[in-house]
Design an enzyme around this catalytic site. Structure first.
Site, mmCIF file in Angstrom:
data_model
loop_
_atom_site.group_PDB
_atom_site.id
_atom_site.type_symbol
_atom_site.label_atom_id
_atom_site.label_comp_id
_atom_site.label_asym_id
_atom_site.label_seq_id
_atom_site.Cartn_x
_atom_site.Cartn_y
_atom_site.Cartn_z
ATOM 1 N N HIS A 22 1.097 -1.020 -0.647
ATOM 2 C CA HIS A 22 0.254 0.239 -0.088
ATOM 3 C C HIS A 22 1.286 0.990 0.050
ATOM 4 C CE1 HIS A 22 -3.456 2.213 1.287
ATOM 5 N NE2 HIS A 22 -2.773 3.412 0.886
ATOM 6 N N GLU A 23 1.461 1.298 1.013
ATOM 7 C CA GLU A 23 3.149 2.630 1.135
ATOM 8 C C GLU A 23 3.259 2.113 -0.008
ATOM 9 O OE1 GLU A 23 2.567 4.860 2.976
ATOM 10 O OE2 GLU A 23 0.841 3.155 3.631
ATOM 11 N N HIS A 26 1.749 4.693 -3.222
ATOM 12 C CA HIS A 26 1.334 5.911 -2.519
ATOM 13 C C HIS A 26 3.395 6.408 -3.173
ATOM 14 C CE1 HIS A 26 -1.721 6.803 -0.828
ATOM 15 N NE2 HIS A 26 -1.755 5.593 0.406
#
Length: 452
Positions: A22-23, A26
């Site tokens: 997920h990170e 980003h």
């Protein structure tokens, strides 16, 4: 390894993989948009390990693995040198900021697709979607023992797990659902399952029992484990006998014995009990005896106890080739997304219990250990579902979450100017309060499940 330690380990593995991906979503899009990333952390709290890369980003693994974050250069969070203003997040066009924020949930959806593809290629052992017994609503639909349910509506059901999930989702709408069924003779037919007849207070987690549908694999053979001394079967039946018929009626499982013995007792007189023993078929004449229990209830009994039941062997495998698994994994990712959206929609409408829709780390840890014990394909399936859940939760329009930031940027895109600092601060406090409430509800549900 104890169950507690195993559950904790698999929870850390699951969250570590999902949060990192997920990170990274980003991080990767931010770098492509020219934003300088100062900090890439998996976990919160005290850093356990850190390293500064050539790109100037500090990579960190922190002590509390229940999340993570990417810190970008931003004038709202500190002074930014004039030479680096162009690489500050807040200086980027609104569409780039939206892309950076949306990249985390999209990365989780991409990960779910990859995990499902791997699961399909490896092959997930399961049980065939074959009816063992049909009562109540299932019997009203005309389902018969031995029939295989091929599809629920448009949803193919190659295994019992797919059938169970499809019926659970269909049951939320309380509408009749079409079934495509393969009869024992190999022919196909259509049936309609009247889910509109489900009681209003039906527990979604016990839906199949309420429908009256029992799978074939849970019906244990009618094996005698013990013959009670002084009872009708004493001296006639023996441990290890497999009861095949009572009074000329076939016996498929131990659960069939009670009603047949009761019918024989009410008829009166002896009846023939057919058994298999050491490869031989025997017909033994036995007369049931009426027994009154401590509550005053009476039962007709032979005086036998069932043999200890082991886990039945899997008789189906969900497996596809590498190429065929690509569209199948894509369809399954979309199906899981729609399924979770429906669950959230029904929860907000009050049609299903939040106890069955909101789970905390304790429940997730126990589920992670359970799926890991079933094998790698099952654990990949679990990770995929959890990854889709994280994606959709983060897309909720709650300040603090990615969806809340996207809402801010959408407002900015429409109005042509960003929200004021006071409005954003108020939103952050509301978002924190909502997240705290959800976490409290999740832990409360965890404790209730442990107590029950």
């Amino acid at each position: 390894m104890s169950t507690f330690l195993a559950s904790l380990w698999w929870l850390l593995v699951a969250l570590g993989v999902l949060v990192t991906f997920h990170e990274f979503g980003h991080f990767w899009v931010a770098r492509r948009c020219g934003v300088k990333v100062l900090w890439f952390s998996v976990g919160f709290g005290k850093p356990l390990w850190s390293r500064t890369g050539r790109d100037g980003t500090e990579y960190v693994i922190a002590a509390v693995p229940l999340g993570g974050y990417v810190r970008m250069l931003d004038e709202r969070e500190g002074d930014v040198p004039a030479a680096e203003l162009d690489s500050a997040f807040n200086r980027k066009p609104v569409w780039q900021r939206m892309a950076i924020v949306a990249a985390g949930p999209l990365a989780n959806l991409l990960l779910a697709f990859g995990l499902l593809w791997a699961m399909l290629v490896i092959g997930r052992p399961d049980y065939a979607p074959v009816v063992g017994r049909a009562e109540g609503i299932a019997a009203q639909a005309g389902l018969q023992p031995g029939e295989r349910v091929l599809a629920v509506g448009e949803r193919e059901t190659p295994t019992w797990s797919e059938l169970q999930m499809a019926l659970m989702v269909a049951g939320l709408d309380r509408k009749p659902v079409p079934l495509r069924v393969q009869r024992e003779d190999g022919g196909e037919t259509r049936r309609s399952l009247p889910l509109d007849r489900l009681p209003a207070e039906t527990d979604e987690m016990r839906l199949l029992g309420t429908i009256g549908l029992l799978p074939r694999h849970v019906l244990q053979p009618a094996l005698v484990g013990k013959v009670l001394e002084g009872q009708p079967a004493w001296g006639l039946l023996a441990e290890g006998d497999r009861i095949t018929a009572i009074d000329a009626t076939p016996v498929a499982s131990f659960e069939d014995i009670g009603p047949l013995v009761a019918a024989l007792g009410e008829r009166g007189g002896p009846g023939m009990v057919e058994v298999e023993r050491d490869g031989q078929r025997l017909a033994l004449e036995i007369t049931p005896r009426r027994f009154t229990d401590e509550t005053g209830g009476s039962h007709w009994l032979l005086g036998v106890e069932r043999a200890a039941a082991g886990e039945p062997a899997k008789d189906a495998v969900l497996r596809l080739g590498p190429l065929a698994a690509i569209p199948a994994a894509l369809r399954e990712t979309g199906y899981q997304m729609r399924q979770l959206v429906d669950l959230v929609r029904h929860a907000f409408a009050g049609r299903i219990s939040v106890q069955n829709t909101v789970s905390g780390p304790l429940t997730i840890a126990r589920a992670a250990n359970d799926f890991a014990e079933r094998g790698p394909a099952w654990f990949l399936n679990f990770l995929a579902l959890l990854s889709v859940s994280i994606a959709l939760i983060n897309l909720l329009p709650i300040p603090v979450l990615d969806g809340g930031h996207l809402l801010y940027y959408l407002i900015e895109l429409v109005t042509g100017r960003p929200l004021g600092e006071r409005a954003m601060a108020t939103g952050q406090y509301l978002g924190l309060a909502m997240i705290a409430g959800l976490m409290g509800l999740a832990f409360y549900n965890d404790i209730l499940r442990l107590m029950s």
